[in-house]
Design an enzyme around this catalytic site. Structure first.
Site, PDB file in Angstrom:
ATOM      1  N   GLU A 186       0.825  -1.208   0.000  1.00 45.62           N
ATOM      2  CA  GLU A 186       0.000   0.000   0.000  1.00 45.62           C
ATOM      3  C   GLU A 186       0.860   1.260   0.000  1.00 45.62           C
ATOM      4  OE1 GLU A 186      -3.416   2.298   2.675  1.00 45.62           O
ATOM      5  OE2 GLU A 186      -2.709   0.312   3.281  1.00 45.62           O
ATOM      6  N   ARG A 203       2.932  30.890 -22.298  1.00 49.93           N
ATOM      7  CA  ARG A 203       2.574  32.112 -21.582  1.00 49.93           C
ATOM      8  C   ARG A 203       3.661  33.170 -21.790  1.00 49.93           C
ATOM      9  NH1 ARG A 203       1.044  36.282 -19.357  1.00 49.93           N
ATOM     10  NH2 ARG A 203       0.261  36.462 -17.212  1.00 49.93           N
ATOM     11  N   GLY A 261       0.147  31.167 -11.967  1.00 49.75           N
ATOM     12  CA  GLY A 261      -0.446  32.426 -11.522  1.00 49.75           C
ATOM     13  C   GLY A 261      -1.931  32.268 -11.244  1.00 49.75           C
TER      14      GLY A 261
END
Length: 389
Positions: free
Chosen positions: A243, A269, A340
């Site tokens: 796990e 961007r 941002g």
């Protein structure tokens, strides 16, 4: 992809699984996130493709493949960008089903494991309790022997697949006087009288149904006991290594996904006349984060390699979960910052990633508990050993 661990067959499987997710899962993720559970149909589709049987024996309908197929399965599920959907899948396969295969009788495997591999039945693992948290040994749920049955009473909480699963793998005290040595595990049908589930609203993992479950004089047939009575605690401990490495792999995969998205965004961007991936401060931040994620990934692969060989890697798996989930949280936080204002918008993937990732250091044993386990191993020289048959 590293050729040290992944063959051409592994890579072909990764591509086919990606294609499957693109076709069957991506179009439905937003719906599942809103409704709070995964539609039953997708379980059957996963079963038909053999994805629930990757590392299970062929005699029960599995494929008996190595754990690097499991690694690919986990990594690609994280890139769906629904921690809840991914959790619903792996909690079924690597929590509930693990106990069926390792401790279940042939009758139990016929009734529960085989339909779990085909996706006809979905399971959940019920260990955590409302007042226990990570203190498994402090369990209060009881199963009192009465004739050919056990009478189950108590409650569990934070159970993934806890509302809509078809069966429950439940840990309970069969002898309170023996403490953790008096714990046993049972498989219980969902429609058994006396079981009730309450859906829990969560910060993240929205697509998975998570429940608090109550057991009120639930009659469980003796043949539904998994393994031997009184060995529940070592059974649970035995499987915690799997796990924890599962959650470690999940962590490095979602951090890698976040980085890939942030890098793509930065390349598009523009600010002050150039794309923001040209700003040195941001480039160096990406370099630091990528290095940390790569270190986690390579460590996790080495743990899987050893686990696949049958080694008992409880220390390394615990370290994997502790460090990988911490780094994933930090990386995703920074990636959100790189976007941002758009990182804060729900239409971009980072907001969901940010919420979903936060469960990493909590579920499956909190980071605080893991640090103490590691300290016992390193400082106190405590040895955790596998169950001797």
């Amino acid at each position: 992809m590293s050729s040290m661990y992944f063959t051409e067959e592994h890579n072909a499987f990764r591509q086919s699984f990606k294609d499957f997710l693109q076709k069957e899962v991506f179009p439905n993720v937003d719906k599942w996130e809103k409704q709070g559970f995964v539609d039953k149909e997708i379980w059957k589709k996963f079963g038909e493709m053999g994805y629930f049987g990757l590392n299970y024996p062929e005699v029960y309908g599995g494929l008996n493949l190595d754990l690097f197929y499991t690694t690919i399965f986990l990594e690609e599920l994280q890139k769906v960008n629904s921690g809840g959907f991914a959790a619903a899948m792996w909690a079924h396969v690597y929590l509930a089903m693990t106990h069926l295969e390792k401790e279940g009788s042939e009758l139990i495997k016929e009734k529960y494991l085989i339909p779990s591999i085909t996706g006809e039945k979905v399971g959940c693992l019920c260990i955590t309790e409302p007042f226990g948290g990570s203190d498994v040994a402090g369990m209060r749920t009881t199963a009192v022997k009465k004739g050919d049955s056990y009478i189950l009473n108590g409650s569990k909480t934070f159970i993934t697949n806890g509302v809509y699963s078809d069966y429950l793998v439940v840990a309970a005290k069969t002898n309170n006087e023996l403490g953790y040595k008096g714990m046993s595990i049972f498989v219980v049908d969902r429609d058994t009288k006396g079981i009730s589930s309450t859906n829990l609203e969560k910060l993240g993992w929205k697509a998975s149904d998570t429940a608090e479950i109550a057991f009120d004089n639930v009659i469980v047939p003796s043949e539904n006991l998994l393994g031997e009575e009184g060995k529940g605690f070592p059974y649970i401990m035995q499987h915690f290594a799997l796990e924890r490495i599962v959650m470690g792999i999940n962590a490095h995969a979602r951090a890698e996904f976040a980085l890939e998205y942030a890098i793509q965004y930065m390349s598009e961007r523009t600010a002050f006349g150039k794309t923001i991936d040209k700003f040195q401060a941001l480039r160096h931040r990406i370099a630091d984060m990528s290095s940390e994620v790569e270190m986690c990934k390579e460590f996790n692969y080495s743990v899987i390699y050893r686990l696949n060989k049958g080694e008992y890697v409880v220390k390394e798996a615990t370290m994997s979960k502790l460090v990988s989930t911490k780094i994933a949280d930090e990386v995703i936080y920074q990636c959100l910052q790189l976007l941002g204002g758009y990182g804060y918008m729900e239409e971009y993937p980072m907001a969901r990633l940010f919420r979903d990732s936060r469960l990493g250091p909590i579920g499956g044993g909190t980071s605080e508990i893991l640090r103490e386990i590691i300290a016992k191993i390193i400082i106190d020289k405590k040895e955790y050993k596998p169950i001797t048959q």
